[in-house]
Design an enzyme around this catalytic site. Structure first.
Site, PDB file in Angstrom:
ATOM      1  N   ASP A  29     -94.286  12.490   6.822  1.00  0.00           N
ATOM      2  CA  ASP A  29     -94.149  11.715   5.816  1.00  0.00           C
ATOM      3  C   ASP A  29     -92.943  10.803   5.720  1.00  0.00           C
ATOM      4  O   ASP A  29     -91.688  11.312   6.014  1.00  0.00           O
ATOM      5  CB  ASP A  29     -94.271  12.388   4.392  1.00  0.00           C
ATOM      6  CG  ASP A  29     -94.781  11.214   3.512  1.00  0.00           C
ATOM      7  OD1 ASP A  29     -96.025  11.600   2.847  1.00  0.00           O
ATOM      8  OD2 ASP A  29     -93.912  10.588   2.896  1.00  0.00           O
ATOM      9  N   ILE A  30     -92.874   9.521   5.624  1.00  0.00           N
ATOM     10  CA  ILE A  30     -91.868   8.672   5.627  1.00  0.00           C
ATOM     11  C   ILE A  30     -90.842   8.924   4.539  1.00  0.00           C
ATOM     12  O   ILE A  30     -89.722   8.479   4.651  1.00  0.00           O
ATOM     13  CB  ILE A  30     -92.218   7.013   5.773  1.00  0.00           C
ATOM     14  CG1 ILE A  30     -91.271   6.149   6.432  1.00  0.00           C
ATOM     15  CG2 ILE A  30     -92.798   6.650   4.535  1.00  0.00           C
ATOM     16  CD1 ILE A  30     -92.007   4.934   6.664  1.00  0.00           C
ATOM     17  N   ASN A  85    -104.301  13.515  -2.859  1.00  0.00           N
ATOM     18  CA  ASN A  85    -104.376  12.475  -4.125  1.00  0.00           C
ATOM     19  C   ASN A  85    -105.927  11.739  -3.921  1.00  0.00           C
ATOM     20  O   ASN A  85    -105.982  11.330  -2.897  1.00  0.00           O
ATOM     21  CB  ASN A  85    -103.328  11.881  -4.129  1.00  0.00           C
ATOM     22  CG  ASN A  85    -101.940  12.599  -4.379  1.00  0.00           C
ATOM     23  OD1 ASN A  85    -102.107  13.630  -5.134  1.00  0.00           O
ATOM     24  ND2 ASN A  85    -100.831  12.401  -3.837  1.00  0.00           N
ATOM     25  N   GLY A  91    -103.054   9.413  -8.082  1.00  0.00           N
ATOM     26  CA  GLY A  91    -102.105   9.041  -7.712  1.00  0.00           C
ATOM     27  C   GLY A  91    -102.088   8.626  -6.205  1.00  0.00           C
ATOM     28  O   GLY A  91    -101.028   8.534  -5.490  1.00  0.00           O
ATOM     29  N   GLN A  92    -103.420   8.328  -5.762  1.00  0.00           N
ATOM     30  CA  GLN A  92    -103.365   7.928  -4.285  1.00  0.00           C
ATOM     31  C   GLN A  92    -102.926   6.575  -4.236  1.00  0.00           C
ATOM     32  O   GLN A  92    -103.229   5.578  -5.001  1.00  0.00           O
ATOM     33  CB  GLN A  92    -104.931   7.865  -3.831  1.00  0.00           C
ATOM     34  CG  GLN A  92    -105.082   7.633  -2.602  1.00  0.00           C
ATOM     35  CD  GLN A  92    -106.613   7.852  -1.905  1.00  0.00           C
ATOM     36  OE1 GLN A  92    -107.473   7.925  -3.019  1.00  0.00           O
ATOM     37  NE2 GLN A  92    -106.712   7.485  -0.694  1.00  0.00           N
ATOM     38  N   HIS A  98    -105.726  11.466   3.209  1.00  0.00           N
ATOM     39  CA  HIS A  98    -104.591  12.257   3.986  1.00  0.00           C
ATOM     40  C   HIS A  98    -104.386  13.598   3.385  1.00  0.00           C
ATOM     41  O   HIS A  98    -104.303  13.575   1.937  1.00  0.00           O
ATOM     42  CB  HIS A  98    -103.314  11.275   3.997  1.00  0.00           C
ATOM     43  CG  HIS A  98    -102.987  10.675   2.860  1.00  0.00           C
ATOM     44  ND1 HIS A  98    -103.666   9.546   2.285  1.00  0.00           N
ATOM     45  CD2 HIS A  98    -102.070  10.969   1.866  1.00  0.00           C
ATOM     46  CE1 HIS A  98    -103.154   9.196   1.162  1.00  0.00           C
ATOM     47  NE2 HIS A  98    -102.341   9.974   0.722  1.00  0.00           N
ATOM     48  N   HIS A 100    -101.543  16.046   2.181  1.00  0.00           N
ATOM     49  CA  HIS A 100     -99.999  16.492   2.291  1.00  0.00           C
ATOM     50  C   HIS A 100    -100.028  17.859   2.573  1.00  0.00           C
ATOM     51  O   HIS A 100    -100.413  18.848   1.962  1.00  0.00           O
ATOM     52  CB  HIS A 100     -99.398  16.206   0.959  1.00  0.00           C
ATOM     53  CG  HIS A 100     -99.312  14.741   0.411  1.00  0.00           C
ATOM     54  ND1 HIS A 100     -98.500  13.706   0.712  1.00  0.00           N
ATOM     55  CD2 HIS A 100    -100.481  13.966  -0.103  1.00  0.00           C
ATOM     56  CE1 HIS A 100     -98.591  12.579   0.200  1.00  0.00           C
ATOM     57  NE2 HIS A 100     -99.877  12.647  -0.257  1.00  0.00           N
TER      58      HIS A 100
HETATM   59  P1  AMP Z   1    -100.330   9.164  -1.504  1.00  0.00           P
HETATM   60  O1  AMP Z   1     -99.496   8.702  -2.682  1.00  0.00           O
HETATM   61  O2  AMP Z   1    -101.239  10.558  -1.651  1.00  0.00           O
HETATM   62  O3  AMP Z   1    -101.412   8.136  -1.226  1.00  0.00           O
HETATM   63  O4  AMP Z   1     -99.453   9.238  -0.435  1.00  0.00           O
HETATM   64  C1  AMP Z   1     -99.360   8.172   0.654  1.00  0.00           C
HETATM   65  C2  AMP Z   1     -98.037   9.183   1.382  1.00  0.00           C
HETATM   66  O5  AMP Z   1     -97.971   8.305   2.470  1.00  0.00           O
HETATM   67  C3  AMP Z   1     -96.620   8.854   0.722  1.00  0.00           C
HETATM   68  O6  AMP Z   1     -96.203  10.253   0.669  1.00  0.00           O
HETATM   69  C4  AMP Z   1     -95.757   8.139   1.604  1.00  0.00           C
HETATM   70  O7  AMP Z   1     -94.594   8.485   1.605  1.00  0.00           O
HETATM   71  C5  AMP Z   1     -96.505   8.040   3.009  1.00  0.00           C
HETATM   72  N1  AMP Z   1     -96.409   7.019   3.658  1.00  0.00           N
HETATM   73  C6  AMP Z   1     -96.315   5.652   3.492  1.00  0.00           C
HETATM   74  N2  AMP Z   1     -96.106   4.830   4.385  1.00  0.00           N
HETATM   75  C7  AMP Z   1     -95.945   5.849   5.452  1.00  0.00           C
HETATM   76  C8  AMP Z   1     -95.714   5.647   7.094  1.00  0.00           C
HETATM   77  N3  AMP Z   1     -95.591   4.334   7.738  1.00  0.00           N
HETATM   78  N4  AMP Z   1     -95.464   6.592   7.668  1.00  0.00           N
HETATM   79  C9  AMP Z   1     -95.556   8.018   7.070  1.00  0.00           C
HETATM   80  N5  AMP Z   1     -95.716   7.961   5.841  1.00  0.00           N
HETATM   81  C10 AMP Z   1     -96.213   6.938   5.119  1.00  0.00           C
END
Ligand code: AMP
Ligand code: ZN
Length: 112
Positions: A29-30, A85, A91-92, A98, A100
């Site tokens: 995760d970024i 999520n 909270g998506q 995906h 987590h």
């Molecule tokens: P969600 O809020 O459950 O939709 O989670 C989306 C997740 O994607 C968040 O934890 C972000 O930090 C992660 N994210 C967004 N952009 C990237 C990216 N380019 N590379 C890796 N993770 C990312």
């Protein structure tokens, strides 16, 4: 293609990949919320958990099992958390399913 995670699958956006097979991709995760925080996604675009169909049962099982195996590989044998999520109230923020995987710190309940 306007889906961020489809673009990662296509190699158009870089990610720190942990695992890949014909169906799944896992990458860090970024914005990590724990010392271990990575995402496991299906390569096929599925917008959210509520779009899963009966035919996706094997994929969902493969996703769950792979998340568990990767958590072990990442040193989370003492415990970890899986989170998916779904939609706005869930909270998506990225509209591509995906999982987590969070670990290597004490996680609390209830979540925010
Ligand atoms: P969600 O809020 O459950 O939709 O989670 C989306 C997740 O994607 C968040 O934890 C972000 O930090 C992660 N994210 C967004 N952009 C990237 C990216 N380019 N590379 C890796 N993770 C990312
Ligand atoms: Zn997508």
């Amino acid at each position: 293609m306007d889906c961020l995670f489809c673009r990662i699958v296509a190699g158009e956006i870089a990610a720190r990949t942990l695992y890949e097979d014909d169906q799944l991709l896992a990458f860090h995760d970024i914005g990590p919320q724990a010392p271990v925080h990575f995402l496991v996604i299906p390569k096929r675009h599925i917008a959210s958990l509520d779009r899963l169909t009966e035919a996706d049962r094997p994929l969902a099982g493969h996703l769950l099992y792979t998340a568990q195996r990767l958590a072990m590989e990442q040193g989370c044998a003492e415990g970890f958390r899986l989170v998916m999520n779904c939609n706005d109230l869930g909270g998506q923020t990225v509209q591509h399913i995906h999982m987590h995987v969070l670990g290597q710190r004490q996680l609390h309940w209830p979540p925010g």
